[in-house]
Enzyme design. Structure first.
Site, PDB file in Angstrom:
ATOM      1  N   GLU A   1      35.668   9.220  59.278  1.00  0.00           N
ATOM      2  CA  GLU A   1      35.590   9.333  60.753  1.00  0.00           C
ATOM      3  C   GLU A   1      34.704  10.528  61.153  1.00  0.00           C
ATOM      4  O   GLU A   1      33.825  10.404  62.011  1.00  0.00           O
ATOM      5  CB  GLU A   1      37.015   9.496  61.280  1.00  0.00           C
ATOM      6  CG  GLU A   1      37.176   9.754  62.760  1.00  0.00           C
ATOM      7  CD  GLU A   1      38.657  10.010  63.116  1.00  0.00           C
ATOM      8  OE1 GLU A   1      39.497   9.131  62.865  1.00  0.00           O
ATOM      9  OE2 GLU A   1      38.970  11.100  63.641  1.00  0.00           O
TER      10      GLU A   1
ATOM     11  N   HIS B   1      40.222   8.299  55.396  1.00  0.00           N
ATOM     12  CA  HIS B   1      39.813   7.604  56.629  1.00  0.00           C
ATOM     13  C   HIS B   1      39.255   8.629  57.618  1.00  0.00           C
ATOM     14  O   HIS B   1      38.197   8.440  58.226  1.00  0.00           O
ATOM     15  CB  HIS B   1      41.025   6.871  57.238  1.00  0.00           C
ATOM     16  CG  HIS B   1      40.833   6.425  58.663  1.00  0.00           C
ATOM     17  ND1 HIS B   1      40.896   7.299  59.739  1.00  0.00           N
ATOM     18  CD2 HIS B   1      40.567   5.214  59.197  1.00  0.00           C
ATOM     19  CE1 HIS B   1      40.682   6.636  60.855  1.00  0.00           C
ATOM     20  NE2 HIS B   1      40.472   5.371  60.567  1.00  0.00           N
ATOM     21  N   ASN B   2      39.969   9.733  57.772  1.00  0.00           N
ATOM     22  CA  ASN B   2      39.529  10.741  58.739  1.00  0.00           C
ATOM     23  C   ASN B   2      38.250  11.448  58.286  1.00  0.00           C
ATOM     24  O   ASN B   2      37.406  11.790  59.113  1.00  0.00           O
ATOM     25  CB  ASN B   2      40.640  11.766  58.977  1.00  0.00           C
ATOM     26  CG  ASN B   2      41.689  11.226  59.928  1.00  0.00           C
ATOM     27  OD1 ASN B   2      41.889  10.017  60.024  1.00  0.00           O
ATOM     28  ND2 ASN B   2      42.383  12.102  60.624  1.00  0.00           N
TER      29      ASN B   2
ATOM     30  N   SER C   1      46.415   4.997  62.452  1.00  0.00           N
ATOM     31  CA  SER C   1      45.140   5.247  63.129  1.00  0.00           C
ATOM     32  C   SER C   1      44.972   4.331  64.327  1.00  0.00           C
ATOM     33  O   SER C   1      45.424   3.191  64.322  1.00  0.00           O
ATOM     34  CB  SER C   1      43.965   5.041  62.168  1.00  0.00           C
ATOM     35  OG  SER C   1      42.758   5.309  62.850  1.00  0.00           O
TER      36      SER C   1
ATOM     37  N   LYS D   1      44.799   7.918  54.527  1.00  0.00           N
ATOM     38  CA  LYS D   1      44.528   8.293  55.925  1.00  0.00           C
ATOM     39  C   LYS D   1      43.624   9.525  55.978  1.00  0.00           C
ATOM     40  O   LYS D   1      42.750   9.633  56.838  1.00  0.00           O
ATOM     41  CB  LYS D   1      45.841   8.560  56.678  1.00  0.00           C
ATOM     42  CG  LYS D   1      45.642   9.035  58.123  1.00  0.00           C
ATOM     43  CD  LYS D   1      44.877   8.014  58.949  1.00  0.00           C
ATOM     44  CE  LYS D   1      44.767   8.239  60.427  1.00  0.00           C
ATOM     45  NZ  LYS D   1      44.602   9.505  61.011  1.00  0.00           N
TER      46      LYS D   1
END
Ligand code: 6PG
Length: 471
Positions: free
Chosen positions: A191, A187-188, A130, A184
């Site tokens: 986001e 995480h997105n 990232s 990840k």
């Protein structure tokens, strides 16, 4: 020229090239591979650093120049292009070599690829990266998952190239199999939630307060210099200053209100449903990206559907302050939803994740980096098994201090018809989470009534069924 490179990178797009240069900056040698000769040439034109680096379009040369056991980092689009590259390179590799997929692949695909390559003795890693272009060049946050012993071979390189916070690298071994890509993905998802929440504050500043772009810039800059500081607020503040070269208006005002997505946010929500973990702020964020694409319908409905009259009497400074608190409270709940999902996935997929370590590697380099991650890491330090950040006395208290302002903002939005579903979902999340009683007893009764699905009782263990037509 050195012929034994420490690492090979396949895919010399912006991310691949920048990672290659970052690796070389830190004293490790790296060779890149791309079918596109222009991309190969671009690497050739880069000024030399302390370690050697190169690029080729020839796969055999690429493989033969890697130090054994080999380490190959893939920066190719997820899905079919990635599988094509794996099919091409695998016959040239030998047992013990390590292949790392640094793209945004679906974690279930990563599990499949790991199993396939393991049959040939090749280690396969899924690693979230990232930070975009700048992160890749200057220090990303890296989320690797796979075989722990194989990771030790590449650890020095990843620790060197990752972003640093308090001197600590924003990378850590996360766990086995697809854990890196899973983390990840979440995480997105976070986001998406944070971006939508910020977009909703912009909506209210523009629609309710009619702030100019300069004023929006100043508000976000002030927020970013407070306890709310985060990368997304920082770039948001800067966005409002950018001028369009063509029209000389502010660029933000000539950008179409239709947002694309590559799927990681949606995957997070789909998986959260599979694991039965509520992530309503993230769901709302994905839904709003979808809504944005119905621009023709929206324009038609804007004239055909009735909404409330707009007769505001806001005190500007007060509303901006309420928005700030509503955003901060909702953003903590967004992290809480993502972390809650990670906690469940850790057990469900046997990843054995360390949530404190994850919060720490998200403090720098990545898109969701923010001051609050320090407090999130501390919360998991105090209680590693914490199922929800709202149960942490400090973070729960921070949200509690702001719940009234969040409520006011939601009320204003509901009264005047402003769509802020991520904030509304965050408030409902807060209220649902603190409800000692939910009307699910009625849902149980309905299910048993129409489908004889049985129900549980408060005073007795077991499953029960009733004949509901008998009074
Ligand atoms: C990052 C970003 C990166 C990418 C997003 C964009 O962490 O650096 O998340 O991975 O920019 O995947 O996602 P969407 O195209 O779905 O918005």
């Amino acid at each position: 020229m050195k012929t034994e490179y420490d690492m090979g990178i396949i895919g010399l797009g912006t991310m691949g090239r920048n990672l290659l240069l970052n690796i070389a900056d830190h004293g490790f040698s790296a060779i890149g591979l791309d079918q596109d000769q222009n991309k190969v040439n671009l690497v050739g034109h880069e000024p030399k650093t302390i370690a050697s680096f190169g690029a080729t379009h020839d796969l055999e040369i690429f493989v033969s120049q890697l130090r054994k056991p080999r380490a190959v980092l893939l920066l190719v689009p997820a899905g079919e292009p990635l599988d094509r590259v794996l099919d091409e390179i695998t016959p040239l590799l030998v047992p013990g070599d390590l292949v790392i997929d640094a793209g945004n692949s679906h974690f279930k695909d990563t599990d499949g690829r790991e199993k396939n390559l393991a049959k040939k003795g090749i280690c396969f890693f899924g690693m979230g990266v990232s930070g975009g272009e700048a992160g890749a060049r200057k220090g990303p946050s890296l989320m690797p998952g796979g075989d722990a012993t194989a990771y030790e071979r590449v650890r020095p390189i990843f620790e060197a190239i990752a972003a640093k916070v308090d001197g600590k690298p924003c990378v850590t071994y996360l766990g086995p199999r697809s854990s890196g890509h899973y983390v990840k993905m979440v995480h997105n998802g976070i986001e998406y939630g944070l971006m939508q929440l910020i977009a909703e504050t912009y909506y209210l500043m523009k629609s309710a307060l009619h702030l100019s772009d300069d004023e929006c810039h100043a508000v976000y800059r002030e927020w970013n210099s407070s306890e709310l500081n985060s990368y997304l607020l920082e770039i948001t503040s800067k966005i409002f200053l950018k001028e369009d070269e063509k029209t000389h208006k502010r660029l933000i005002d000539v950008i179409l209100d239709v947002a694309k997505q590559k799927g990681t946010g949606m995957w997070t929500c789909q998986n959260a449903m599979e694991l039965q973990v509520p992530v309503p702020t993230l769901d709302a964020a994905v839904a709003m990206r979808d809504f944005s694409t119905f621009d023709t319908d929206r324009k038609q409905a804007n004239t055909s559907l009735i909404g409330p009259a707009f007769n505001p009497s806001f005190k500007r400074a007060e509303l901006i302050n309420q928005l700030k608190n509503a955003y901060y409270g909702s953003s903590i709940m967004t992290y809480a939803q993502g972390m809650g999902l990670l906690q469940k996935a850790s057990t469900f997929y046997q990843y054995d994740l360390n949530l404190e370590a994850i919060a720490r590697i998200w403090r720098g380099g990545c898109i969701i980096r923010a001051g609050v991650l320090e407090e999130i890491a501390s919360a998991f330090h105090r209680m590693p098994e914490l199922t929800n950040l709202l149960l942490d006395p400090h973070l729960g208290g921070e949200v509690g201090k702001r719940e009234n302002d969040l409520r006011n903002i939601v009320q204003i939005a509901a009264s005047f018809g402003f769509p802020i579903p991520a904030m509304m979902a965050s408030l409902s999340y807060y209220d649902a989470y603190r409800s000692s009683w939910l009307p699910a007893n009625l849902i149980q009764a309905q299910r048993d009534y129409f489908g004889a699905h049985t129900y549980e009782r408060i005073d007795q263990n077991g499953s029960f069924h009733s004949d509901w037509d008998q009074p």
